[in-house]
Write a protein that holds these residues in place. Structure first.
Motif, short mmCIF file in Angstrom:
data_model
loop_
_atom_site.label_atom_id
_atom_site.label_comp_id
_atom_site.label_asym_id
_atom_site.label_seq_id
_atom_site.Cartn_x
_atom_site.Cartn_y
_atom_site.Cartn_z
N MET A 28 0.85 -1.20 0.00
CA MET A 28 0.00 0.00 0.00
C MET A 28 0.87 1.24 0.00
SD MET A 28 -3.09 -1.12 2.55
CE MET A 28 -4.09 -2.56 2.18
N SER A 29 0.46 2.23 -0.77
CA SER A 29 1.33 3.38 -1.03
C SER A 29 1.31 4.42 0.08
CB SER A 29 0.94 4.04 -2.36
OG SER A 29 -0.43 4.42 -2.33
N THR A 30 0.23 4.50 0.85
CA THR A 30 0.13 5.54 1.88
C THR A 30 -0.28 4.94 3.22
OG1 THR A 30 -2.20 6.03 1.44
CG2 THR A 30 -0.56 7.23 0.13
N ALA A 31 0.03 5.66 4.27
CA ALA A 31 -0.37 5.25 5.61
C ALA A 31 -1.89 5.29 5.75
CB ALA A 31 0.28 6.15 6.65
N TYR A 32 -2.53 6.21 5.06
CA TYR A 32 -3.99 6.32 5.12
C TYR A 32 -4.64 5.03 4.61
CZ TYR A 32 -8.72 7.90 4.09
OH TYR A 32 -10.09 8.01 4.04
N ASP A 33 -4.13 4.50 3.50
CA ASP A 33 -4.67 3.25 2.95
C ASP A 33 -4.51 2.10 3.94
OD1 ASP A 33 -5.36 4.56 0.62
OD2 ASP A 33 -3.45 4.08 -0.37
N MET A 34 -3.38 2.08 4.63
CA MET A 34 -3.14 1.04 5.64
C MET A 34 -4.15 1.14 6.78
SD MET A 34 0.98 0.94 6.05
CE MET A 34 2.06 0.33 4.75
N LEU A 35 -4.37 2.34 7.27
CA LEU A 35 -5.29 2.54 8.39
C LEU A 35 -6.71 2.18 8.01
CD1 LEU A 35 -3.91 5.90 9.84
CD2 LEU A 35 -3.63 3.61 10.78
N GLU A 36 -7.11 2.52 6.79
CA GLU A 36 -8.46 2.17 6.33
C GLU A 36 -8.61 0.66 6.23
OE1 GLU A 36 -11.25 4.09 5.69
OE2 GLU A 36 -10.02 5.53 6.83
N SER A 37 -7.57 -0.03 5.78
CA SER A 37 -7.62 -1.48 5.69
C SER A 37 -7.72 -2.12 7.07
CB SER A 37 -6.37 -1.99 4.96
OG SER A 37 -6.35 -3.41 4.95
#
Length: 221
Positions: free
Chosen positions: A49-58
């Motif tokens: 995942m390219s961003t920390a935001y995408d990780m947190l949403e996952s």
């Protein structure tokens, strides 16, 4: 909350380039921290995942329901906790502080005034005067300061309690009589002669004796 990535224009200015580079650097650091805190299986799923935001949403999608259940459990424990009379007020306030801290970590924000009110409302009756003074004087304390004040109040309550308890003990002991002091029953007396040694109550002894005397005075035929 994750900040949106700054958008660079077709001909970005120096400030836009600087802001974008700073965001990329901060986001990359956040990704590293998130990945480092994960188990190996989760790392493998999120490292692309390219961003920390995408990780947190996952992660929120994967564990959101568990987080909600944990939130409900902590809130229920906070709302149903009540100090038992005679127990340590220090241990009780520390327990309440721990529950409030757990809720804060889970994202539940309770203001300082409400936190203090929760503690005051769950104290036993012995702290009733303390709560009355606190509200009348419109005191404003943090939980740490409230803990010190409650400990001081507890020591005063403890000093005042023994004389009252002693008076109750004395009163109860003076009104109750030992079993040995119960009224003794009258023993029956025995009458010999015509009654054949049958036991009779004392109040009838004289009457029985008279009967014996009268019968003895009658000459035999």
């Amino acid at each position: 909350m994750a900040e949106d990535c700054p958008v660079k224009s077709d001909e970005p200015t120096d400030d836009e380039i600087k802001a974008y580079d700073e965001w990329v650097k901060a986001d990359e650091m956040a990704r590293c921290y998130i990945l480092a805190s994960m188990a190996n299986v989760l790392q493998h799923q999120h490292q692309s995942m390219s961003t920390a935001y995408d990780m947190l949403e996952s992660l929120k999608e994967m564990f959101g329901e568990q987080n909600r259940a944990t939130n409900q459990t902590a809130m229920k424990a906070l709302l149903t906790t009540k100090m038992v009379e005679g127990t340590s007020v220090r241990e009780y306030v520390l327990k309440m502080m721990s529950l409030l801290n757990e809720l804060e970590i889970l994202g539940v924000v309770i203001d300082k005034e409400s936190q203090v009110e929760m503690v005051l409302q769950t104290l036993p009756d012995s702290f009733q005067q303390f709560c009355l003074n606190y509200n009348m004087n419109k005191m404003d304390s943090s939980l740490a300061k409230l803990l010190n004040e409650l400990q001081a109040a507890k020591s005063i309550i403890k000093q005042q309690a023994p004389p009252a308890a002693l008076m109750v003990d004395k009163l109860s002991s003076s009104t109750s009589k030992p079993e040995g002091e119960k009224k003794k029953k009258k023993k029956p007396c025995k009458v010999s002669g015509a009654n054949g040694g049958v036991a009779k109550p004392k109040e009838k002894c004289y009457h029985s004796s008279n009967l014996v005397i009268i019968r003895n005075s009658v000459p035999a035929t």
